[in-house]
Design a protein around this motif. Sequence first.
Motif, PDB file in Angstrom:
ATOM      1  N   ARG A   2       0.818  -1.214   0.000  1.00  0.00           N
ATOM      2  CA  ARG A   2       0.000   0.000   0.000  1.00  0.00           C
ATOM      3  C   ARG A   2       0.855   1.270   0.000  1.00  0.00           C
ATOM      4  O   ARG A   2       0.322   2.371   0.048  1.00  0.00           O
ATOM      5  N   LEU A   3       2.147   1.105  -0.075  1.00  0.00           N
ATOM      6  CA  LEU A   3       3.072   2.235  -0.026  1.00  0.00           C
ATOM      7  C   LEU A   3       3.046   2.968  -1.361  1.00  0.00           C
ATOM      8  O   LEU A   3       3.320   2.383  -2.410  1.00  0.00           O
ATOM      9  N   SER A   4       2.707   4.238  -1.330  1.00  0.00           N
ATOM     10  CA  SER A   4       2.657   5.011  -2.568  1.00  0.00           C
ATOM     11  C   SER A   4       4.062   5.383  -3.017  1.00  0.00           C
ATOM     12  O   SER A   4       4.998   5.472  -2.215  1.00  0.00           O
ATOM     13  N   ALA A   5       4.201   5.611  -4.306  1.00  0.00           N
ATOM     14  CA  ALA A   5       5.497   6.018  -4.855  1.00  0.00           C
ATOM     15  C   ALA A   5       5.946   7.342  -4.247  1.00  0.00           C
ATOM     16  O   ALA A   5       7.134   7.540  -3.968  1.00  0.00           O
ATOM     17  N   GLU A   6       4.987   8.221  -4.008  1.00  0.00           N
ATOM     18  CA  GLU A   6       5.319   9.528  -3.431  1.00  0.00           C
ATOM     19  C   GLU A   6       5.871   9.381  -2.016  1.00  0.00           C
ATOM     20  O   GLU A   6       6.893   9.982  -1.664  1.00  0.00           O
ATOM     21  N   ASP A   7       5.201   8.565  -1.196  1.00  0.00           N
ATOM     22  CA  ASP A   7       5.664   8.357   0.174  1.00  0.00           C
ATOM     23  C   ASP A   7       7.020   7.664   0.203  1.00  0.00           C
ATOM     24  O   ASP A   7       7.888   8.013   1.002  1.00  0.00           O
ATOM     25  N   LEU A   8       7.203   6.687  -0.668  1.00  0.00           N
ATOM     26  CA  LEU A   8       8.491   5.993  -0.722  1.00  0.00           C
ATOM     27  C   LEU A   8       9.600   6.967  -1.098  1.00  0.00           C
ATOM     28  O   LEU A   8      10.681   6.956  -0.500  1.00  0.00           O
ATOM     29  N   GLY A   9       9.332   7.815  -2.071  1.00  0.00           N
ATOM     30  CA  GLY A   9      10.339   8.790  -2.487  1.00  0.00           C
ATOM     31  C   GLY A   9      10.695   9.761  -1.382  1.00  0.00           C
ATOM     32  O   GLY A   9      11.871  10.072  -1.163  1.00  0.00           O
ATOM     33  N   GLN A  10       9.683  10.241  -0.657  1.00  0.00           N
ATOM     34  CA  GLN A  10       9.940  11.177   0.445  1.00  0.00           C
ATOM     35  C   GLN A  10      10.742  10.504   1.556  1.00  0.00           C
ATOM     36  O   GLN A  10      11.699  11.090   2.089  1.00  0.00           O
ATOM     37  N   ASP A  11      10.351   9.287   1.908  1.00  0.00           N
ATOM     38  CA  ASP A  11      11.057   8.567   2.967  1.00  0.00           C
ATOM     39  C   ASP A  11      12.494   8.243   2.544  1.00  0.00           C
ATOM     40  O   ASP A  11      13.432   8.363   3.340  1.00  0.00           O
ATOM     41  N   PHE A  12      12.675   7.836   1.286  1.00  0.00           N
ATOM     42  CA  PHE A  12      14.003   7.509   0.782  1.00  0.00           C
ATOM     43  C   PHE A  12      14.899   8.744   0.809  1.00  0.00           C
ATOM     44  O   PHE A  12      16.104   8.645   1.042  1.00  0.00           O
ATOM     45  N   GLY A  13      14.291   9.911   0.617  1.00  0.00           N
ATOM     46  CA  GLY A  13      15.058  11.148   0.699  1.00  0.00           C
ATOM     47  C   GLY A  13      15.683  11.347   2.067  1.00  0.00           C
ATOM     48  O   GLY A  13      16.831  11.782   2.180  1.00  0.00           O
ATOM     49  N   VAL A  14      14.937  11.008   3.111  1.00  0.00           N
ATOM     50  CA  VAL A  14      15.465  11.112   4.479  1.00  0.00           C
ATOM     51  C   VAL A  14      16.399   9.952   4.783  1.00  0.00           C
ATOM     52  O   VAL A  14      17.503  10.133   5.305  1.00  0.00           O
TER      53      VAL A  14
END
Length: 199
Positions: free
Chosen positions: A97-109
């Motif tokens: 259920r992980l959205s691409a947007e959330d994954l990208g933001q989290d990966f940034g941190v």
Amino acid sequence: MAKTILTVGAGPGISAAVAHRFGAEGYAVGLIGRNPEHSEALVTQLVAQGIPVAFEAADAGNTSELSAALRRLSAKLWSVSVLLYNAAVKKPSDILRLSAEDLGQDFGVNVVGALSSVQTVLAELKQNGGAVLLTGGGLGTHPSPAFGSLSIGKAGLRLAFQLHQSLQPEGVYAELLTINLGVDKGDPASTSAIMAEHF
């Protein structure tokens, strides 16, 4: 020559224990966190112990903001000898259920901020024969679908091995400390103080 450790992801727990441990060895301590209130008590403790310390607020997921904070801390204290990257987005996230947007933001941190931090202070680390320390976790090698984003992030921090290969000829040490147990959860073998000793 005076030595400085800069920590990204400052707060209670591991980063606080590392600050005290390195401070006891004569290091000045630079701290970066999103919320000054979360680091206020730590700054007060270090000042009371006579340890030079400075804090800058920055979001580890914003590379320009983070780089600017790192440069300000370096100017306030001394040339960087050690960089500790301890920032992470630790919330549960179902991998399906992980959205691409959330994954990208989290990966940034979780990962991009680590690489950006190294690049920002690299010249000083080379000059000082310094070290890059990254806080890894067991999810990096044993991922959990319930913590999909964090698992990917901790796996991504294995960039430490690339950094080691690239930086060793320059006299800079890079290492990933993989912590497989919950820290400060009651296991005497897995406390913040022990992790600080490992670092």
